[in-house]
Design a protein around this motif. Structure first.
Motif, PDB file in Angstrom:
ATOM      1  N   ILE A   1      32.313  55.512  94.137  1.00  0.00           N
ATOM      2  CA  ILE A   1      32.402  56.181  93.003  1.00  0.00           C
ATOM      3  C   ILE A   1      31.592  56.398  91.996  1.00  0.00           C
ATOM      4  N   GLY A   2      30.219  56.042  92.369  1.00  0.00           N
ATOM      5  CA  GLY A   2      29.352  56.357  91.473  1.00  0.00           C
ATOM      6  C   GLY A   2      28.530  55.472  90.514  1.00  0.00           C
TER       7      GLY A   2
ATOM      8  N   LEU B   1      35.367  49.931  83.687  1.00  0.00           N
ATOM      9  CA  LEU B   1      34.579  48.745  83.100  1.00  0.00           C
ATOM     10  C   LEU B   1      32.990  48.934  82.722  1.00  0.00           C
ATOM     11  N   ASP B   2      32.383  49.851  83.416  1.00  0.00           N
ATOM     12  CA  ASP B   2      31.215  50.003  83.205  1.00  0.00           C
ATOM     13  C   ASP B   2      30.845  51.050  82.207  1.00  0.00           C
TER      14      ASP B   2
ATOM     15  N   GLU C   1      47.850  53.210  90.258  1.00  0.00           N
ATOM     16  CA  GLU C   1      46.803  53.855  89.228  1.00  0.00           C
ATOM     17  C   GLU C   1      46.021  54.647  89.829  1.00  0.00           C
ATOM     18  N   LYS C   2      46.146  55.863  89.168  1.00  0.00           N
ATOM     19  CA  LYS C   2      45.285  57.129  89.742  1.00  0.00           C
ATOM     20  C   LYS C   2      44.324  57.345  88.545  1.00  0.00           C
ATOM     21  N   GLN C   3      43.026  57.258  89.002  1.00  0.00           N
ATOM     22  CA  GLN C   3      41.923  57.369  87.974  1.00  0.00           C
ATOM     23  C   GLN C   3      41.083  58.690  88.359  1.00  0.00           C
ATOM     24  N   THR C   4      40.828  59.477  87.298  1.00  0.00           N
ATOM     25  CA  THR C   4      40.023  60.583  87.546  1.00  0.00           C
ATOM     26  C   THR C   4      38.793  60.769  86.579  1.00  0.00           C
ATOM     27  N   GLY C   5      37.672  60.524  87.034  1.00  0.00           N
ATOM     28  CA  GLY C   5      36.419  60.608  86.326  1.00  0.00           C
ATOM     29  C   GLY C   5      35.607  61.832  86.572  1.00  0.00           C
TER      30      GLY C   5
ATOM     31  N   GLY D   1      38.273  55.240  96.602  1.00  0.00           N
ATOM     32  CA  GLY D   1      38.009  56.107  95.727  1.00  0.00           C
ATOM     33  C   GLY D   1      36.571  57.064  96.576  1.00  0.00           C
ATOM     34  N   ASN D   2      36.914  58.365  96.503  1.00  0.00           N
ATOM     35  CA  ASN D   2      35.972  58.991  97.264  1.00  0.00           C
ATOM     36  C   ASN D   2      35.810  58.693  98.744  1.00  0.00           C
ATOM     37  N   GLY D   3      37.109  58.545  99.139  1.00  0.00           N
ATOM     38  CA  GLY D   3      37.052  58.110 100.721  1.00  0.00           C
ATOM     39  C   GLY D   3      36.756  57.093 101.215  1.00  0.00           C
ATOM     40  N   VAL D   4      36.473  56.028 100.266  1.00  0.00           N
ATOM     41  CA  VAL D   4      35.978  54.465 100.393  1.00  0.00           C
ATOM     42  C   VAL D   4      37.084  53.648  99.793  1.00  0.00           C
TER      43      VAL D   4
END
Length: 136
Positions: free
Chosen positions: A23-24, A80-81, A98-102, A124-127
């Protein structure tokens, strides 16, 4: 749902670092996250609700914050970051999702409760990673 309310402390997790990479989360922040959010961190969630209105009180060694939301209503918040995101919480049977979209990621975090254990599967992102919390 009543089974989610209470205070939950991190117990163990698998794949958390790989998930954060996906998720970067930058390297330096991942190292800090492992200290403040990892298995030995004593991180807690205090979950409460009043009907469809919920509060997640997150406490780590780096501090605490409350995330307030209404089921089915998207909110603006941050990871959190500190990265901005939109989050949408829904209840589906025994799952609190919970669906998060950044800006550069999407994550779906599904919480379930079995007795005094809350399991959160984060994808997230397939992981994916699995984090388990004990009720305290």
């Amino acid at each position: 749902m009543a089974q989610f309310t209470g205070t939950w402390q991190i117990d163990n997790s698998t794949g958390f670092d790989d998930y954060m990479k996906a998720i970067g989360v930058p390297d330096d922040r991942r190292q800090q996250a492992m200290q403040t959010l990892g298995d030995s961190s004593k991180m807690t969630y205090k979950i409460s609700n009043d009907g469809d209105n919920w509060t997640f009180g997150v406490t780590t060694s780096a501090g605490s914050r409350d995330i307030k939301f209404t089921l089915g209503t998207e909110i603006d918040t941050t990871t959190l970051d500190g990265r901005p995101l939109k989050a949408l919480y829904t209840l589906d049977g025994n799952n609190l999702t919970e669906k998060q979209t950044g800006p550069d990621f999407e994550s779906v975090n599904v919480r379930t409760v079995d007795g005094d254990t809350m399991t959160m599967v984060m994808t997230g992102n397939g992981v994916s990673c699995t984090r388990k919390y004990k009720k305290i």
